[in-house]
Design an enzyme around this catalytic site. Structure first.
Site, PDB file in Angstrom:
ATOM      1  N   ALA A  26       0.845  -1.200   0.000  1.00 20.95           N
ATOM      2  CA  ALA A  26       0.000   0.000   0.000  1.00 20.95           C
ATOM      3  C   ALA A  26       0.876   1.244   0.000  1.00 20.95           C
ATOM      4  O   ALA A  26       1.963   1.248   0.592  1.00 20.95           O
ATOM      5  CB  ALA A  26      -0.889   0.007   1.236  1.00 20.95           C
ATOM      6  N   GLY A  67       0.296  -5.105   0.642  1.00 21.05           N
ATOM      7  CA  GLY A  67      -0.741  -5.242  -0.393  1.00 21.05           C
ATOM      8  C   GLY A  67      -0.213  -5.917  -1.654  1.00 21.05           C
ATOM      9  O   GLY A  67      -0.974  -6.548  -2.393  1.00 21.05           O
ATOM     10  N   GLU A  72      -0.536  -9.439  -0.940  1.00 22.29           N
ATOM     11  CA  GLU A  72      -1.965  -9.777  -0.983  1.00 22.29           C
ATOM     12  C   GLU A  72      -2.460  -9.896  -2.429  1.00 22.29           C
ATOM     13  O   GLU A  72      -3.261 -10.772  -2.753  1.00 22.29           O
ATOM     14  CB  GLU A  72      -2.780  -8.734  -0.217  1.00 22.29           C
ATOM     15  CG  GLU A  72      -2.463  -8.755   1.280  1.00 22.29           C
ATOM     16  CD  GLU A  72      -3.304  -7.765   2.056  1.00 22.29           C
ATOM     17  OE1 GLU A  72      -4.314  -8.187   2.638  1.00 22.29           O
ATOM     18  OE2 GLU A  72      -2.949  -6.572   2.078  1.00 22.29           O
ATOM     19  N   GLU A  86       2.310  -4.971   8.025  1.00 22.36           N
ATOM     20  CA  GLU A  86       1.206  -4.130   8.514  1.00 22.36           C
ATOM     21  C   GLU A  86       1.084  -4.065  10.036  1.00 22.36           C
ATOM     22  O   GLU A  86       0.901  -2.981  10.605  1.00 22.36           O
ATOM     23  CB  GLU A  86      -0.133  -4.601   7.926  1.00 22.36           C
ATOM     24  CG  GLU A  86      -0.324  -4.251   6.457  1.00 22.36           C
ATOM     25  CD  GLU A  86       0.199  -5.316   5.512  1.00 22.36           C
ATOM     26  OE1 GLU A  86       1.039  -6.147   5.947  1.00 22.36           O
ATOM     27  OE2 GLU A  86      -0.216  -5.328   4.345  1.00 22.36           O
TER      28      GLU A  86
HETATM   29  N1  COA Z   1       4.431   3.478  -0.338  1.00 21.48           N
HETATM   30  C1  COA Z   1       4.843   4.644  -0.910  1.00 21.48           C
HETATM   31  N2  COA Z   1       6.092   4.830  -1.378  1.00 21.48           N
HETATM   32  C2  COA Z   1       6.937   3.803  -1.278  1.00 21.48           C
HETATM   33  C3  COA Z   1       6.593   2.573  -0.703  1.00 21.48           C
HETATM   34  C4  COA Z   1       5.259   2.434  -0.220  1.00 21.48           C
HETATM   35  N3  COA Z   1       4.822   1.292   0.318  1.00 21.48           N
HETATM   36  N4  COA Z   1       7.653   1.753  -0.719  1.00 21.48           N
HETATM   37  C5  COA Z   1       8.651   2.443  -1.321  1.00 21.48           C
HETATM   38  N5  COA Z   1       8.226   3.681  -1.640  1.00 21.48           N
HETATM   39  C6  COA Z   1       8.985   4.754  -2.314  1.00 21.48           C
HETATM   40  C7  COA Z   1       9.965   5.409  -1.368  1.00 21.48           C
HETATM   41  O1  COA Z   1       9.335   6.428  -0.619  1.00 21.48           O
HETATM   42  C8  COA Z   1      10.973   5.931  -2.349  1.00 21.48           C
HETATM   43  O2  COA Z   1      10.464   7.115  -2.944  1.00 21.48           O
HETATM   44  P1  COA Z   1      11.427   8.408  -3.150  1.00 21.48           P
HETATM   45  O3  COA Z   1      12.574   7.901  -3.999  1.00 21.48           O
HETATM   46  O4  COA Z   1      10.549   9.403  -3.853  1.00 21.48           O
HETATM   47  O5  COA Z   1      11.890   8.812  -1.791  1.00 21.48           O
HETATM   48  C9  COA Z   1      11.021   4.873  -3.430  1.00 21.48           C
HETATM   49  O6  COA Z   1       9.797   4.182  -3.328  1.00 21.48           O
HETATM   50  C10 COA Z   1      12.156   3.879  -3.250  1.00 21.48           C
HETATM   51  O7  COA Z   1      12.031   3.331  -1.947  1.00 21.48           O
HETATM   52  P2  COA Z   1      13.277   3.211  -0.939  1.00 21.48           P
HETATM   53  O8  COA Z   1      12.731   3.086   0.438  1.00 21.48           O
HETATM   54  O9  COA Z   1      14.247   4.325  -1.201  1.00 21.48           O
HETATM   55  O10 COA Z   1      13.923   1.850  -1.439  1.00 21.48           O
HETATM   56  P3  COA Z   1      14.819   0.841  -0.573  1.00 21.48           P
HETATM   57  O11 COA Z   1      15.349  -0.153  -1.561  1.00 21.48           O
HETATM   58  O12 COA Z   1      15.783   1.581   0.272  1.00 21.48           O
HETATM   59  O13 COA Z   1      13.798   0.112   0.437  1.00 21.48           O
HETATM   60  C11 COA Z   1      11.750  -1.085   1.016  1.00 21.48           C
HETATM   61  C12 COA Z   1      12.812  -0.739  -0.074  1.00 21.48           C
HETATM   62  C13 COA Z   1      10.655  -1.872   0.331  1.00 21.48           C
HETATM   63  C14 COA Z   1      12.425  -1.895   2.129  1.00 21.48           C
HETATM   64  C15 COA Z   1      11.206   0.237   1.612  1.00 21.48           C
HETATM   65  O14 COA Z   1      10.862   1.109   0.532  1.00 21.48           O
HETATM   66  C16 COA Z   1       9.974   0.030   2.465  1.00 21.48           C
HETATM   67  O15 COA Z   1      10.086  -0.431   3.587  1.00 21.48           O
HETATM   68  N6  COA Z   1       8.774   0.407   1.928  1.00 21.48           N
HETATM   69  C17 COA Z   1       7.520   0.323   2.658  1.00 21.48           C
HETATM   70  C18 COA Z   1       7.037  -1.099   2.674  1.00 21.48           C
HETATM   71  C19 COA Z   1       5.745  -1.209   3.463  1.00 21.48           C
HETATM   72  O16 COA Z   1       5.677  -0.884   4.639  1.00 21.48           O
HETATM   73  N7  COA Z   1       4.704  -1.704   2.777  1.00 21.48           N
HETATM   74  C20 COA Z   1       3.452  -2.014   3.376  1.00 21.48           C
HETATM   75  C21 COA Z   1       2.572  -0.840   3.531  1.00 21.48           C
HETATM   76  S1  COA Z   1       1.084  -1.326   4.425  1.00 21.48           S
END
Ligand code: COA
Length: 235
Positions: free
Chosen positions: A61, A106, A109, A129
C-alpha cells in the site's frame, strides 16, 4: 497503457504490468483503480499474468495515503479501488503472479489473489502491517489461513518477518522458483500451457477448487459432481 498499468497480449495470455517502479509499485488508490480497469479489460483472455517488472513486484500500500479514515470512507474504499484484489481472484480464467524483488503488504496480498505464483530468486515476501499498527486487510489474512494454515499465518502476520523465495516455495505459496530475471518467461510458459486447456473446464475447475476451500465435505463433493455433469453435458 491504463494509467500506470501496461496491458499486453501474448497470444491468448494477457499480461498486466505495474509501471510505478520509481515508487516500487506502491499500490496507491490510483494504481489500484487503474489495475481494476485493466483486470476488467482482459476478461476475454484465456490466462492472465500480473507482474511488477524485473526489479520489484510491489512494496505494498502507498504509505503516503495511510491516514486515519472514517469507517464510511473505509467501506467506500473496499467498494472502489480496494475491490481490485477480489476482482483478480474472481477472474474466471487462471491467473499467475510473476514476482521479482519486494512483494510486501498489499503487493503480497495481490500475489495471493492470483491462482499461482512464479517468483525469481530475488523475491522477498512479507506483511509489515501489524508493525505499523494495522493488519493485512485486502484478503491477505483470509487467503493465507486457507493456503498455509493458522500457525504459519500467525508466524508471518504477527512477527512481520520477511520470507525468502525458498521458504515461500517450501510452504507452497510459490509454485515455481526461477533464476533471477526468468520469472516472467516462466510465468508466460505456464500461462501458455493453461491457455491451451479447454477454457470452460479450467474455469469450472478453478471455481470448484475455490468453493471447496470453504464448503463442507458433502457440499464440495456435490459441487464436483454437479460441475462434472455440467461440463459433460456441454462438452
Ligand atoms: N508506499 C509509498 N512509497 C513507497 C513505498 C510504499 N509502500 N515503498 C517504497 N516507496 C517509495 C519510497 O518512498 C521511495 O520514494 P522516493 O525515492 O521518492 O523517496 C522509493 O519508493 C524507493 O524506496 P526506498 O525506500 O528508497 O527503497 P529501498 O530499496 O531503500 O527500500 C523497502 C525498499 C521496500 C524496504 C522500503 O521502501 C519500504 O520499507 N517500503 C515500505 C514497505 C511497506 O511498509 N509496505 C506495506 C505498507 S502497508
Amino acid at each position: 497503457m491504463i494509467g500506470d498499468v501496461e496491458v499486453s497480449r501474448h497470444g491468448d495470455v494477457a499480461v498486466l504490468t505495474l509501471r510505478r517502479e520509481a515508487k516500487l509499485n506502491a499500490l496507491s488508490t490510483h494504481l489500484e483503480s487503474r489495475l481494476l480497469e485493466a483486470v476488467r479489460s482482459v476478461r476475454d483472455s484465456r490466462a492472465v499474468v500480473i507482474t511488477g517488472g524485473d526489479r520489484v513486484f510491489s512494496a505494498g500500500a502507498d504509505t503516503s495515503e495511510l491516514t486515519e479514515m472514517t469507517p464510511e470512507a473505509i467501506a467506500e474504499y473496499y467498494r472502489e479501488s480496494g475491490a481490485v484484489y477480489e476482482a483478480v481472484a474472481a477472474l474466471p480464467q487462471p491467473t499467475i503472479a510473476a514476482i521479482a524483488g519486494y512483494c510486501l503488504g498489499g503487493g503480497f496480498e495481490l500475489a495471493l489473489a492470483a491462482d499461482l505464483r512464479v517468483a525469481d530468486e530475488t523475491a522477498v515476501f512479507g506483511l509489515p502491517e501489524v508493525g505499523m499498527g494495522i493488519l493485512p486487510s485486502s484478503g491477505g489474512v483470509t487467503r493465507l489461513v486457507r493456503a498455509v494454515g493458522p500457525a504459519r499465518t500467525r508466524d508471518l502476520v504477527l512477527r512481520c518477518r520477511r520470507m525468502s523465495v525458498t521458504e515461500a516455495h517450501s510452504w507452497g505459496l510459490v509454485t515455481e522458483t526461477t533464476p533471477a530475471g526468468s520469472h516472467l518467461s516462466t510465468a508466460l510458459e505456464i500461462a501458455g500451457e493453461l491457455a491451451a486447456q479447454p477454457p470452460l473446464a479450467v474455469s469450472v475447475a478453478k471455481q470448484v477448487i475455490t468453493a471447496a476451500t470453504d464448503a463442507s465435505r458433502e457440499t464440495a463433493l456435490l459441487l464436483e459432481q454437479l460441475a462434472y455433469a455440467t461440463l459433460n453435458r456441454i462438452g
